[in-house]
Design a protein around this motif. Structure first.
Motif, PDB file in Angstrom:
ATOM      1  N   TYR A   1       0.824  -1.204   0.000  1.00  0.00           N
ATOM      2  CA  TYR A   1       0.000   0.000   0.000  1.00  0.00           C
ATOM      3  C   TYR A   1       0.860   1.256   0.000  1.00  0.00           C
ATOM      4  O   TYR A   1       0.491   2.273  -0.602  1.00  0.00           O
ATOM      5  CB  TYR A   1      -0.953  -0.009   1.195  1.00  0.00           C
TER       6      TYR A   1
ATOM      7  N   THR B   1       1.158   4.656  -3.019  1.00  0.00           N
ATOM      8  CA  THR B   1       1.113   6.106  -2.818  1.00  0.00           C
ATOM      9  C   THR B   1       2.303   6.818  -3.460  1.00  0.00           C
ATOM     10  O   THR B   1       2.331   8.042  -3.514  1.00  0.00           O
ATOM     11  CB  THR B   1       1.096   6.451  -1.314  1.00  0.00           C
TER      12      THR B   1
ATOM     13  N   LYS C   1       3.434   6.411  -6.637  1.00  0.00           N
ATOM     14  CA  LYS C   1       3.425   6.333  -8.102  1.00  0.00           C
ATOM     15  C   LYS C   1       3.839   7.652  -8.747  1.00  0.00           C
ATOM     16  O   LYS C   1       4.670   7.671  -9.676  1.00  0.00           O
ATOM     17  CB  LYS C   1       2.044   5.905  -8.597  1.00  0.00           C
TER      18      LYS C   1
ATOM     19  N   THR D   1      10.680   7.542   3.153  1.00  0.00           N
ATOM     20  CA  THR D   1       9.301   7.432   3.608  1.00  0.00           C
ATOM     21  C   THR D   1       9.282   7.207   5.112  1.00  0.00           C
ATOM     22  O   THR D   1      10.309   6.877   5.722  1.00  0.00           O
ATOM     23  CB  THR D   1       8.584   6.281   2.878  1.00  0.00           C
TER      24      THR D   1
ATOM     25  N   ARG E   1      -8.645   5.397  -2.457  1.00  0.00           N
ATOM     26  CA  ARG E   1      -7.692   6.460  -2.798  1.00  0.00           C
ATOM     27  C   ARG E   1      -7.615   7.507  -1.695  1.00  0.00           C
ATOM     28  O   ARG E   1      -6.535   8.004  -1.357  1.00  0.00           O
ATOM     29  CB  ARG E   1      -8.076   7.114  -4.129  1.00  0.00           C
TER      30      ARG E   1
ATOM     31  N   LEU F   1      -5.668   6.044   1.266  1.00  0.00           N
ATOM     32  CA  LEU F   1      -4.245   5.994   0.950  1.00  0.00           C
ATOM     33  C   LEU F   1      -3.614   7.372   1.088  1.00  0.00           C
ATOM     34  O   LEU F   1      -2.506   7.504   1.619  1.00  0.00           O
ATOM     35  CB  LEU F   1      -4.036   5.465  -0.476  1.00  0.00           C
ATOM     36  N   SER F   2      -4.345   8.395   0.623  1.00  0.00           N
ATOM     37  CA  SER F   2      -3.790   9.752   0.704  1.00  0.00           C
ATOM     38  C   SER F   2      -3.715  10.271   2.129  1.00  0.00           C
ATOM     39  O   SER F   2      -2.847  11.086   2.471  1.00  0.00           O
ATOM     40  CB  SER F   2      -4.640  10.708  -0.149  1.00  0.00           C
TER      41      SER F   2
ATOM     42  N   PHE G   1      -0.938   7.776   4.548  1.00  0.00           N
ATOM     43  CA  PHE G   1       0.475   7.687   4.205  1.00  0.00           C
ATOM     44  C   PHE G   1       1.086   9.066   3.966  1.00  0.00           C
ATOM     45  O   PHE G   1       1.937   9.242   3.111  1.00  0.00           O
ATOM     46  CB  PHE G   1       0.651   6.806   2.958  1.00  0.00           C
TER      47      PHE G   1
END
Length: 340
Positions: free
Chosen positions: A76, A80, A82, A107, A332, A335-336, A339
């Motif tokens: 996962y 994030t 990409k 990260t 989406r 995920l935003s 992370f």
């Protein structure tokens, strides 16, 4: 790379390698739970390997250090990154990101306990998305099966007529230039606004006075593209204009336009159409050739019954598609937010 990204787990491939091939090449056998990350051409797609596998040069695959990060959380996390992966890519022939650039990406990694909670939540959403996709696929198969069964039986059961007996050509021109909606016919979405289909360029002529006017339930097709399915019924616009190259027509009272539309998806129609294609460079279907195809013609009541049955399934597919979009949007968003 084309075999990953669509599903969370990758468990099979169309291509295989023998043990001898593995021993005599630079390929490495990757363990189960490797994050398969595409870093060439389509950059940033990923899946989790659920079998031992090898990859070609289009990957920089990642094996999680389980003391620091669990593989599902890493999957996962990669999703994030990409945009960053694409931004760091380079190349003249095609874009690619090197292993060194992937290693440099920084990260934040929370505790293993928090990773487990985050990945568990996202996994539940992924499972629901996978279920939703299966529901939609099954509904499409049901629609296809009912359609083919109906029309296969119709050939022997109902009165036959030539298409030419059931349709009339439309040739109204946009002489006064009042109609501004310029439409095209695509093989996937039927009638679409030409500006949406060709976003990067203007296709329509400035002078559209010779363009053909189409109204709700009119049909249109490009003679040189009907072999790839570019024929459709106008139902999402009240009125529009299409290029003069299109052949336009509407059905007569004995044939419902909605019923006729479903005939195009049958193997019988495709077979009869291909028999009549003409041309050396581009294969075309003329209006006269279309008119010479025979179709089964049930009564209007029987046509309505079939259309009603199929329309109910189509409506269900549309609703399930909307639900799928909501689940994907939720994923989406999470995920935003998770992370950052």
């Amino acid at each position: 790379p084309s075999e990953i990204g669509k599903k969370k787990y990758a468990d099979k491939s169309e291509r295989t390698i023998s043990q001898e091939g593995l021993n005599n090449s630079s390929a490495k056998l990757l363990p189960i739970n490797t994050i398969l990350l595409s870093t060439r051409a389509t950059i940033g797609e990923s899946s989790i390997a659920k079998v031992e596998c090898c990859t070609n040069q289009g990957f920089q695959s990642l094996i999680a250090n389980e003391k620091i990060v669990c593989y599902e959380y890493m999957y996962y996390l990669v999703a994030t990154l990409k945009k960053e992966l694409i931004r760091k890519s380079c190349g003249s022939t095609f874009l690619e990101i090197s292993a060194n650039e992937v290693r440099k990406i920084k990260t934040f990694v929370p505790s293993l306990d928090e990773q487990s909670k985050v990945s568990s939540l996202l996994s539940l959403i992924d499972d629901r998305i996978a279920t939703q996709i299966k529901i939609i696929e099954d509904l499409k198969k049901l629609k296809s099966a009912i359609t083919h069964l109906h029309f296969d039986a119709a050939i022997d059961k109902y009165y036959s007529a030539y298409i030419g007996d059931c349709i009339e050509q439309v040739s109204q021109r946009n002489k006064n230039g009042k109609v501004k909606e310029v439409l095209s016919v695509s093989n996937k979405n039927g009638f679409v606004n030409q500006s949406e289909q060709f976003e990067d360029r203007e296709i329509a002529s400035e002078d559209t006075s010779n363009y053909k006017v189409v109204h709700t339930n009119d049909f249109a097709y490009n003679p040189a593209r009907i072999n790839v399915g570019s024929i459709a019924r106008l139902h999402n616009y009240a009125c529009g204009i299409v290029s003069p190259m299109y052949i336009c027509f509407h059905t007569k009272p004995m044939l419902l336009p909605e019923y006729f539309e479903h005939i195009f998806s049958t193997s019988y129609f495709r077979h009869e159409m291909h028999k009549r294609l003409e041309g050396s460079v581009r294969l075309c279907l003329t209006y006269d050739s279309l008119c010479n195809i025979k179709i089964a013609l049930p009564s209007i009541d029987e046509q309505k019954q079939f259309v009603s049955q199929i329309s109910a399934i189509i409506s269900k597919i549309i609703n399930e598609d909307r639900l799928l979009t909501l689940y994907q949007t939720l994923k989406r968003y999470l995920l935003s937010q998770m992370f950052i």
